[in-house]
Design a protein around this motif. Sequence first.
Motif, mmCIF file in Angstrom:
data_model
loop_
_atom_site.group_PDB
_atom_site.id
_atom_site.type_symbol
_atom_site.label_atom_id
_atom_site.label_comp_id
_atom_site.label_asym_id
_atom_site.label_seq_id
_atom_site.Cartn_x
_atom_site.Cartn_y
_atom_site.Cartn_z
ATOM 1 N N ARG A 112 0.946 -1.423 -0.336
ATOM 2 C CA ARG A 112 -0.078 0.179 0.282
ATOM 3 C C ARG A 112 0.552 1.545 0.179
ATOM 4 N NH1 ARG A 112 -3.345 -1.845 3.196
ATOM 5 N NH2 ARG A 112 -2.654 -0.320 5.592
ATOM 6 N N LEU A 113 2.092 0.906 0.673
ATOM 7 C CA LEU A 113 2.544 2.214 0.517
ATOM 8 C C LEU A 113 3.357 2.488 -0.542
ATOM 9 C CD1 LEU A 113 5.155 2.266 4.282
ATOM 10 C CD2 LEU A 113 4.016 4.134 3.127
ATOM 11 N N MET A 114 3.858 1.514 -1.308
ATOM 12 C CA MET A 114 4.350 1.360 -2.669
ATOM 13 C C MET A 114 3.564 1.663 -3.412
ATOM 14 S SD MET A 114 7.823 -1.404 -2.556
ATOM 15 C CE MET A 114 7.050 -2.490 -2.327
ATOM 16 N N ALA A 115 2.051 1.304 -2.877
ATOM 17 C CA ALA A 115 1.115 2.513 -4.199
ATOM 18 C C ALA A 115 0.785 3.960 -4.020
ATOM 19 C CB ALA A 115 0.392 1.574 -4.057
ATOM 20 N N TRP A 116 1.244 3.931 -2.551
ATOM 21 C CA TRP A 116 0.483 5.577 -2.312
ATOM 22 C C TRP A 116 0.932 6.711 -2.998
ATOM 23 C CZ3 TRP A 116 -3.125 5.872 3.167
ATOM 24 C CH2 TRP A 116 -3.773 5.045 2.545
ATOM 25 N N LEU A 117 2.384 6.461 -2.372
ATOM 26 C CA LEU A 117 3.596 7.239 -2.815
ATOM 27 C C LEU A 117 4.015 7.800 -4.506
ATOM 28 C CD1 LEU A 117 6.024 5.877 -0.088
ATOM 29 C CD2 LEU A 117 4.707 7.911 -0.243
ATOM 30 N N PRO A 118 4.151 6.691 -5.306
ATOM 31 C CA PRO A 118 4.302 7.199 -6.616
ATOM 32 C C PRO A 118 3.322 7.269 -7.396
ATOM 33 C CG PRO A 118 3.915 4.719 -6.272
ATOM 34 C CD PRO A 118 4.747 5.186 -4.711
ATOM 35 N N LEU A 119 1.698 7.394 -7.081
ATOM 36 C CA LEU A 119 0.655 7.485 -7.341
ATOM 37 C C LEU A 119 0.641 9.231 -6.659
ATOM 38 C CD1 LEU A 119 -2.030 5.120 -7.417
ATOM 39 C CD2 LEU A 119 -0.954 6.512 -9.050
ATOM 40 N N TRP A 124 0.343 12.551 -9.099
ATOM 41 C CA TRP A 124 -0.155 13.368 -8.486
ATOM 42 C C TRP A 124 0.116 14.535 -8.196
ATOM 43 C CZ3 TRP A 124 -3.726 8.471 -7.615
ATOM 44 C CH2 TRP A 124 -5.132 8.741 -8.543
ATOM 45 N N ALA A 125 1.490 14.645 -7.951
ATOM 46 C CA ALA A 125 1.821 15.816 -7.025
ATOM 47 C C ALA A 125 1.571 17.115 -6.581
ATOM 48 C CB ALA A 125 3.703 15.678 -7.185
ATOM 49 N N GLY A 126 1.167 17.321 -8.414
ATOM 50 C CA GLY A 126 0.641 18.537 -8.226
ATOM 51 C C GLY A 126 -0.987 19.036 -7.498
ATOM 52 N N LYS A 127 -1.250 18.268 -7.860
ATOM 53 C CA LYS A 127 -2.775 18.243 -7.200
ATOM 54 C C LYS A 127 -2.419 17.982 -5.589
ATOM 55 C CE LYS A 127 -5.770 16.369 -11.421
ATOM 56 N NZ LYS A 127 -5.871 15.009 -12.769
ATOM 57 N N LEU A 128 -2.110 17.201 -5.460
ATOM 58 C CA LEU A 128 -1.702 16.805 -3.453
ATOM 59 C C LEU A 128 -1.345 18.279 -3.332
ATOM 60 C CD1 LEU A 128 -1.334 15.125 -1.294
ATOM 61 C CD2 LEU A 128 0.450 14.435 -1.873
ATOM 62 N N ASP A 129 -0.326 18.341 -3.822
ATOM 63 C CA ASP A 129 0.208 20.564 -3.046
ATOM 64 C C ASP A 129 -0.978 21.456 -2.879
ATOM 65 O OD1 ASP A 129 2.659 19.202 -3.025
ATOM 66 O OD2 ASP A 129 2.810 20.287 -4.696
ATOM 67 N N ALA A 130 -2.081 21.139 -4.132
ATOM 68 C CA ALA A 130 -3.333 21.868 -4.002
ATOM 69 C C ALA A 130 -4.674 21.223 -2.871
ATOM 70 C CB ALA A 130 -3.916 22.832 -5.911
ATOM 71 N N ASP A 131 -4.128 20.811 -2.568
ATOM 72 C CA ASP A 131 -5.513 20.176 -1.810
ATOM 73 C C ASP A 131 -4.368 20.263 -0.093
ATOM 74 O OD1 ASP A 131 -7.338 19.124 -0.426
ATOM 75 O OD2 ASP A 131 -7.034 16.903 -2.166
ATOM 76 N N PRO A 132 -4.404 21.353 0.372
ATOM 77 C CA PRO A 132 -3.127 21.143 1.642
ATOM 78 C C PRO A 132 -4.262 20.360 3.249
ATOM 79 C CG PRO A 132 -4.115 22.900 1.850
ATOM 80 C CD PRO A 132 -4.843 21.970 0.187
ATOM 81 N N SER A 133 -5.828 20.414 2.986
ATOM 82 C CA SER A 133 -6.032 19.291 4.218
ATOM 83 C C SER A 133 -5.631 17.900 4.530
ATOM 84 C CB SER A 133 -7.699 19.547 4.065
ATOM 85 O OG SER A 133 -7.829 18.831 4.751
ATOM 86 N N PHE A 134 -6.717 17.592 2.784
ATOM 87 C CA PHE A 134 -5.840 15.940 2.558
ATOM 88 C C PHE A 134 -5.055 15.876 2.252
ATOM 89 C CE2 PHE A 134 -4.930 12.271 -0.851
ATOM 90 C CZ PHE A 134 -5.827 11.518 -0.539
ATOM 91 N N ARG A 135 -3.679 16.369 1.696
ATOM 92 C CA ARG A 135 -2.458 16.086 2.623
ATOM 93 C C ARG A 135 -1.648 15.912 3.410
ATOM 94 N NH1 ARG A 135 2.573 20.190 2.201
ATOM 95 N NH2 ARG A 135 4.829 18.643 1.101
ATOM 96 N N SER A 136 -2.263 16.655 4.625
ATOM 97 C CA SER A 136 -1.729 16.456 5.496
ATOM 98 C C SER A 136 -2.383 15.167 5.990
ATOM 99 C CB SER A 136 -2.177 17.357 6.544
ATOM 100 O OG SER A 136 -1.594 19.378 6.657
ATOM 101 N N ALA A 137 -3.377 15.175 5.817
ATOM 102 C CA ALA A 137 -4.549 13.555 6.411
ATOM 103 C C ALA A 137 -3.907 13.024 5.651
ATOM 104 C CB ALA A 137 -5.588 13.735 5.933
#
Length: 176
Positions: A112-119, A124-137
């Motif tokens: 699961r770690l090796m699925a979540w990290l590259p995705l 989706w790094a740009g989308k994650l950066d624009a989503d601070p609440s989800f990024r923190s969780a």
Amino acid sequence: RAILEVERQAEAAPSVKWSPVCAWLSPEATKILSETSSSISMTYLGEERLCGWPPNWSDTLSPKLWRYNLHYHHFLFELEYEDAKVVVSDYFNKHPLKKGAEGWEPYPVSLRLMAWLPLFYGRWAGKLDADPSFRSALWLELRRMACWLEQNLETHLMANHLFENAAALALFGACF
């Protein structure tokens, strides 16, 4: 006990030090056959099953090996960011760390770690950066998984289980 300490001491999400140079290859074993607003149909090990939406993480009608594959989260490679975010949020809200939970055995945690990290930190790094609440969780959950895994390596099984444990921790370390 150590996991509770991790939760109390968790700092804000760090900046990511990892920068993939190419797209991460998706695992071949998982296929989403169909998707509706109420269910997805997936195949693992040549067997097709309806999983619900988000998936039912504790489907007792499915064989254990099939459920293990579900907990690996390899099917996320076939989803868009928003759908993957729904799945991952549901997972850490409805399937928290607890002793004996099959999704919290070292091998599923590693995959699961090796699925979540590259995705999330690659594709989706740009989308994650624009989503601070989800990024923190997400960061808190990734950190919890990595700390738990570090303390629960599968040394008794050796071979591919221990290798996947080490690879997941190495990827986590390279990312952060």
